[in-house]
Design a protein around this motif. Sequence first.
Motif, short mmCIF file in Angstrom:
data_model
loop_
_atom_site.label_atom_id
_atom_site.label_comp_id
_atom_site.label_asym_id
_atom_site.label_seq_id
_atom_site.Cartn_x
_atom_site.Cartn_y
_atom_site.Cartn_z
N LYS A 256 38.74 -3.42 13.92
CA LYS A 256 38.68 -2.26 13.02
C LYS A 256 38.78 -0.94 13.78
O LYS A 256 39.45 0.00 13.34
N ALA A 257 38.10 -0.85 14.92
CA ALA A 257 38.16 0.38 15.71
C ALA A 257 39.58 0.65 16.19
O ALA A 257 40.07 1.80 16.14
N TYR A 258 40.26 -0.39 16.62
CA TYR A 258 41.63 -0.20 17.10
C TYR A 258 42.56 0.21 15.95
O TYR A 258 43.43 1.07 16.13
N GLU A 376 40.39 0.24 26.22
CA GLU A 376 38.95 -0.01 26.27
C GLU A 376 38.45 -0.73 25.02
O GLU A 376 37.60 -1.63 25.10
N CYS A 377 38.96 -0.35 23.87
CA CYS A 377 38.44 -0.93 22.63
C CYS A 377 39.11 -2.27 22.29
O CYS A 377 38.64 -2.97 21.39
N SER A 378 40.20 -2.62 22.99
CA SER A 378 40.92 -3.85 22.66
C SER A 378 40.94 -4.88 23.78
O SER A 378 41.50 -5.96 23.61
N TYR A 379 40.39 -4.57 24.94
CA TYR A 379 40.39 -5.50 26.07
C TYR A 379 39.81 -6.85 25.63
O TYR A 379 38.87 -6.89 24.84
N THR A 451 33.28 2.51 19.02
CA THR A 451 33.67 1.29 19.73
C THR A 451 32.91 1.16 21.04
O THR A 451 32.33 2.14 21.53
N ARG A 452 32.90 -0.05 21.59
CA ARG A 452 32.38 -0.29 22.93
C ARG A 452 33.52 -0.13 23.93
O ARG A 452 34.68 -0.32 23.60
N TYR A 453 33.17 0.16 25.17
CA TYR A 453 34.15 0.21 26.24
C TYR A 453 34.25 -1.18 26.86
O TYR A 453 33.60 -1.51 27.85
N ARG A 455 36.64 -2.93 28.47
CA ARG A 455 37.16 -3.14 29.81
C ARG A 455 36.15 -2.75 30.88
O ARG A 455 35.96 -3.47 31.86
N LEU A 456 35.49 -1.62 30.69
CA LEU A 456 34.47 -1.19 31.66
C LEU A 456 33.32 -2.19 31.71
O LEU A 456 32.78 -2.50 32.79
N GLU A 457 32.94 -2.71 30.54
CA GLU A 457 31.87 -3.71 30.50
C GLU A 457 32.29 -4.98 31.23
O GLU A 457 31.49 -5.59 31.96
N ALA A 458 33.55 -5.40 31.04
CA ALA A 458 34.04 -6.61 31.70
C ALA A 458 34.07 -6.43 33.21
O ALA A 458 33.74 -7.35 33.97
N GLU A 459 34.46 -5.23 33.67
CA GLU A 459 34.50 -4.98 35.11
C GLU A 459 33.09 -4.98 35.71
O GLU A 459 32.86 -5.51 36.79
#
Length: 483
Positions: A256-258, A376-379, A451-453, A455-459
Motif C-alpha cells: 500500500k505504501a508503494y 526502501e519501502c519495497s525491498y 512506511t518502514r525503511y 532495506r536499511l533494516e535488512a542491512e
Amino acid sequence: MEDGEETSAEVQAVCSDVPRTPNKELKKLLFFKVYKRRWFVLLVLCLLNCSNATIWLTFAPVADQSAQYMKVSLEQINWLSLVFMVVAIPFSLGTTWMLDTVGLRVTMILGAWLNMFGALLRFLGTPPEEQFHYRYYFAMLGQLLGAFAQPLVIFTPTKLAALWFPEHQRATANMIASMSNPLGILLANIISPMVAGESKQIPDLLLAYAIPACIICFLATVGIRSSTPPTPPSASAESSSSEPFIHGIKLLLKNKAYLLLLLCIGSGMAVFTCFSTLLEQILCVQGYTNEFAGICGALFIGFGIVGAGALGLYVDKTKNFIEATKINMSFTALSCIAFSVVSLMPQQKATVAAVCSLFGFFGFSIYPVAMELSVECSYPVGEATSAGLIFISGQVQSALYIIFLQALTKRLAEVPLSTCGDAVLSWRVPMPVMAGLCSFCSCIFVIFFHTRYRRLEAEEQAMYGGKECDVQTTDGHAPSEET
C-alpha cells in the motif's frame, strides 16, 4: 582489485551476544569494497541521461521556429516531446527486466546506441532544401529512437547507486545521476533558443545535439566493462534483484505504501513534464519572449539541481526520507499554485522568474529522494523494478495531463501582447487545474504515506543480526566517515 578502497576494513561488531570470532557469513559481510571506477560509470550515466533529455526537449523551447521549418502545426511539434512518454509506457517493463536480469552494462550501452542513432537521424533527415517535405517524419523517427533509449537510461540511477556505492553515498549518487536529466532539460532551454533564433537554424541545432551523443556512445561502449564491481559495496548489494521479476511486481502491487508513492510521485512528475513542455506556449500569450521562457526554464532546473544536491546530502546523513519528501511536496504544491497565478499576468518578469525558481528548488529535489524511498519501502524487490514502475506512472500521467490541459485551452483571435506566432491559446483554465492536481496529490501523500525503511533494516540485520551493537575499529575507536 587494485583500485579498491576498503569500506569497513578491520571493523568488528562489539556486542555482548556476538562471539568474538564472527562466523564466516558475518565476517564476509563486514568487509566490503568500493572502486574508483564507480565514478566513471556514474559520469557516463550522467552524460547519457543529459544527452537524452536534450533530445527529448529539443523542440519545445523553439516550438514556433520548429513548426515553421517543418511546416506543421504547434500541436504536431508538441508530439515530438509527447512521443517520449507514449513510447516509454509499453517498453518500461522490459527495461526494468533488463536492468534486474541482463545487467547494468548491456542496458546502458544499448541506451547509448539508440540515443546516438536517434540524434543522427534527426539531423540527417531534416536538410534545409525547400523541396524536401519529410522533415517532420524523420524528426519523429529520431525522437522515437531517443524515446526507446529513455527508459534504459532514466531507470538506471537507483540500480547503479545500489550496485556500486556504499550505504552512506547511495542517495548522493542517485541524486547526481537523476539530476543529470533535468540538467539536460536546462541545457535544452538555453541552447535551443540561442542556436535556433530563426527557423532556418534548426539543422544547426540538431547537429549541436548529435555530436555529444556520438561521443557519449563511444565512452559507454569502450569504458563500461562490467555491470557490477568485483566486490559488493554493501550488504544489500549482494542480494540486489533477489526477487524474481514477476514475483517482484506482485509484491509491489500488494504494498500500500508503494502504491501511494507510485500515484503521488507519478503525478508530480507529470506536472513537471507539463511545465517543461508547455512553458514557452504559456508565457508567450502574455508577451514574454522565447528567450525569457528559456531563462525561466533554466532557473527552474538550476535551482532544482541545487535543491536536490542539498537534500541528497541531508538524507544520506540523516536517512529522513519520508520527512524530507513530505515537506518538499508541500512547498512544491504552494509554488505550483503561485505559478498558475503569475503566469497569467503580463509584465511580471521578476515575479514569474522567482516563482519558477522556487518551483524547481522544492520540486526537483523530491525525485532522487523519492526513488531511494521507493527502494526502501519495497525491498527486496529489485531497484530497477520499484523505481521503474514509478517512472511508468509518471509517463502515463504526463501524457494524460498534457492532452487534458491542451484540451482545456481556447484559441484566441486577437492578443496584442502575444509573441506566440500564428496560434495563440488561452491557459486561464488549464493553469488552475494543473495546480489543483498537484495540490491534491501532495495532500494525499502528506496525510496517508507511512512506511518502514526495509532495506536499511535488512542491512542492519545482516551486519549485526538485529541486535544493537557498538561498531568499533580494532583500535577501539568508532569508524570514520570514509570507512
